[in-house]
Motif scaffolding. Structure first.
Motif, short mmCIF file in Angstrom:
data_model
loop_
_atom_site.label_atom_id
_atom_site.label_comp_id
_atom_site.label_asym_id
_atom_site.label_seq_id
_atom_site.Cartn_x
_atom_site.Cartn_y
_atom_site.Cartn_z
N ILE A 172 0.87 -1.19 0.00
CA ILE A 172 0.00 0.00 0.00
C ILE A 172 0.89 1.23 0.00
O ILE A 172 1.74 1.39 0.88
CB ILE A 172 -0.91 0.00 1.24
N PHE B 123 1.19 3.61 3.11
CA PHE B 123 1.94 3.04 4.21
C PHE B 123 3.43 3.06 3.94
O PHE B 123 4.23 3.46 4.79
CB PHE B 123 1.46 1.60 4.46
N GLY C 203 -2.66 3.84 5.72
CA GLY C 203 -2.32 2.58 5.07
C GLY C 203 -2.82 1.39 5.88
O GLY C 203 -3.41 0.46 5.33
#
Lengths: 331, 299
Positions: B30, B33, B287
């Protein structure tokens, strides 16, 4: 809602409200007594060393009399609770012999004017922009940009926005008044207008920094409503899309947003303490800052009690009234 | 040797190391993140390595000429008292991050413990603990911290982190409690109870692992709020007087009117670094919540 249920609910909220106030008062009683030595005496001696104090012995005597400092803990505690509940917050050390209540009462209207105006403006702007962005869809480029900006404003602390505004409008493009208001606000039109003018810059910073949250919450609320069946039904009936948006979508998404506003208005005394410090705006936050610099413990304590009290009261009122208005949360 | 291998096995079971690494690998896919985590790691490394090329005495008043704009000797200039701002940044950054991580970790652990106990035992224990949680959330924490910090002056950054913990546990506790309440009704907990597992064993071996995602998300959140609280308290003048933090740099800059004097290198340094810390931490949080929303862990 059946009334026995409401009475039970009301009593439990009332109990919680009283408990919160009691715990605050107890904390404000205990914390100063955890410090080794006597903070009042310590503050007084620091001030008299600086030669900034008149009548220090009177203050000590006054305090001993008011709060029974020579008696045992329990008596002190009960007498403390009694004094506070009667609205006596003590006497300021640096502005002897003004009472803490008087000093706070001078600063409070400034904070209320600043925060109520800017909260409402921010709420209106954020709610409408959020509704548009949530309804028209995130796929549109300009709304995407707006959403990123809102997210940034939500993440970045409000005092950083305040610092940037100060730098932009006072140092770089000096178009706003640099002087700020002092003294008390009377309830005359002139005086209120003057306060509004002086609040313009701090207000701008609060409007901008809190708009992010209103925008994001309205956007997600209206996006949820948009998926409801009654919207599909309205579309099937062939209603105009603007009618569907404002009459069906907006109105249904508005209620939680109004609760948010009510809560925010209840929290205005605690809302932007640091903004006031950055703009030297003479409200509660500025008073708190000055009192911390001057070690004026009675005033610090008075402000803590006042703010906790108003916040708890606002929560209590919203908790109590809300079920009356929104049938969906009646259990 | 045997004891050691059993010990590692138990530790591995508790920490769920392989699961943890698996989750981390998925999380790094992600983008929010990954960016956030790399950003925070970079800031941490910068604050650690940066300390090698500067020294603490550069932050003393009068170490240099006052109000110097950025120059080769002072990469970020000096303040009104002649203190090197780059050195202040390095020590301030590591202390601010430390306050966030210490207060975030203690608050999350405390909150998880209280939340699990309330949610699992229910009844009287739950009522009492929930009352504590609700009262704690109802108090304007900043103001009570103002009161505490104004009486206990001269705290260092550790002391600061510890008093912030007083108000950092209630939110994780509320979330974990709600999650535990729903977990304890799941079938696998019934199964564990039927197979005669003790209450404590169920808590540690069955419920805890499912709470890990919550704890991680709450930890990031608690870290954000701790850094936010610290910088707020510092600006008001109640920061850790004996340690440098980003909030304290901002406090000095504001109380010496750095903006009016045009000393942008002074006030802009803490402003920029505080902002990017919050953005990176928030990206991590975003995230994690997105990851778990996709897997419906945050039901």
């Amino acid at each position: 809602m059946s009334s026995p249920f409401f009475i039970k609910y009301f009593l439990s909220r009332l109990g919680f409200y009283i408990l919160t106030i009691w715990i605050t008062l107890t904390l404000t009683f205990i914390i100063p007594r955890l410090v080794p030595g006597d903070p009042i005496t310590a503050a007084l001696s620091m001030l008299s060393e600086a030669g900034a104090l008149r009548g220090s012995q009177e203050i000590v005597d006054e305090y001993k009399k008011l709060f029974g400092l020579d008696k045992d803990m329990m008596t002190q505690y009960l007498s403390y609770l009694g004094q506070i509940l009667r609205g006596n917050l003590g006497i300021s050390i640096t502005n002897f012999p003004s009472s803490v209540s008087t000093i706070i009462a001078t600063a409070l209207p400034w904070t209320i004017i600043l925060l109520s105006t800017s909260t409402i403006i921010s709420w209106i702007l954020g709610t409408f922009l959020g509704a548009l962005a949530g309804w028209r869809g995130i796929e549109k480029k300009r709304f995407e940009l707006l959403s990123v900006a809102a997210l940034l404003l939500y993440i970045i602390p409000y005092y950083i926005v305040a610092i940037l505004i100060l730098w932009l409008f006072i140092y770089t493009i000096p178009i706003f008044p640099r002087e700020t208001g002092y003294g008390s606000i009377n309830l005359t039109l002139e005086s209120i207008l003057d306060a509004l003018r002086k609040s313009s810059l701090p207000a701008l910073s609060i409007v901008i920094s809190s708009m992010g949250w209103w925008f994001l919450s309205m956007r997600s609320l209206i996006a949820t409503v948009k998926r409801e069946d009654f919207i599909l039904m309205a579309e099937a009936k062939g209603l105009k899309s603007s009618t569907i948006m404002w009459k069906y979508g907006f109105r249904n998404a508005l209620l939680p947003q109004i609760t948010g506003l009510t809560l925010a208005l209840g929290h205005i005394t605690a809302g932007a303490l640091v903004t006031e410090i950055i703009f030297a705006y003479p409200g509660i936050g500025w008073l708190l800052y000055q009192s911390i610099l001057q070690l004026d413990y009675p005033v610090i304590q008075g402000i803590v009690i006042l703010i906790t009290f108003t916040v708890a009261t606002a929560n209590f009122i919203v908790d109590t009234i809300y079920p009356l208005f929104d049938p969906r949360i009646r259990r | 040797m045997r004891t050691l291998s059993i010990a590692t096995e138990i530790l591995g079971k508790i920490l769920h190391l392989s699961t943890f690494l698996g989750i981390l690998r998925d999380l790094l896919r992600i983008r929010a993140f990954a960016v956030g985590l790399i950003g925070i790691l970079a800031l941490t490394i910068f604050s650690l390595i940066g300390g090698l090329v500067t020294s603490y005495d550069r932050t003393y008043a009068g170490a240099f000429d006052p109000q110097l704009p950025p120059n080769p000797r002072n990469p970020l200039g000096t303040d009104l008292l002649g203190r090197d701002i780059y050195a202040q940044l390095i020590y301030g950054l590591s202390n601010s991050l430390a306050i966030g991580i210490i207060a975030g970790a203690i608050g999350t652990l405390l909150g998880t413990l209280i939340g699990i106990t309330a949610g699992y035992f229910r009844g009287f224990v739950d009522s009492v603990l929930r009352l504590f949680i609700d009262v704690n959330l109802a108090l304007p924490s900043m103001l009570v911290l103002v009161l505490i910090a104004s009486y206990f002056r001269g705290l260092d950054y550790i002391g600061m982190a510890l008093i912030i913990c007083l108000f950092n546990w209630a939110w994780p506790a509320r979330q974990v409690r709600a999650q535990t309440l729903s977990l304890r009704e799941r079938d696998f907990i019934y199964l564990a109870r039927l197979s005669n597992m003790g209450r404590f064993e169920i808590l540690v071996r069955e419920i805890m692992p499912h709470l890990t995602p919550w704890m991680v998300a709450n930890f990031v959140n608690a870290t954000i709020s701790a850094i936010l609280t610290e910088s707020g308290l510092s600006i008001i003048g109640l920061g850790p007087q004996r340690s440098m933090t980003l909030g304290m740099i901002l406090h000095w800059a504001l109380s010496y009117a750095a903006i009016y004097r045009g000393l942008w290198w002074w006030w802009a340094t803490p402003v920029i670094f505080l902002s990017i810390i919050f953005i990176f931490l928030y990206l991590i949080y975003m995230g994690i919540t997105r990851y778990f929303a996709e897997r419906e862990v945050f039901a």
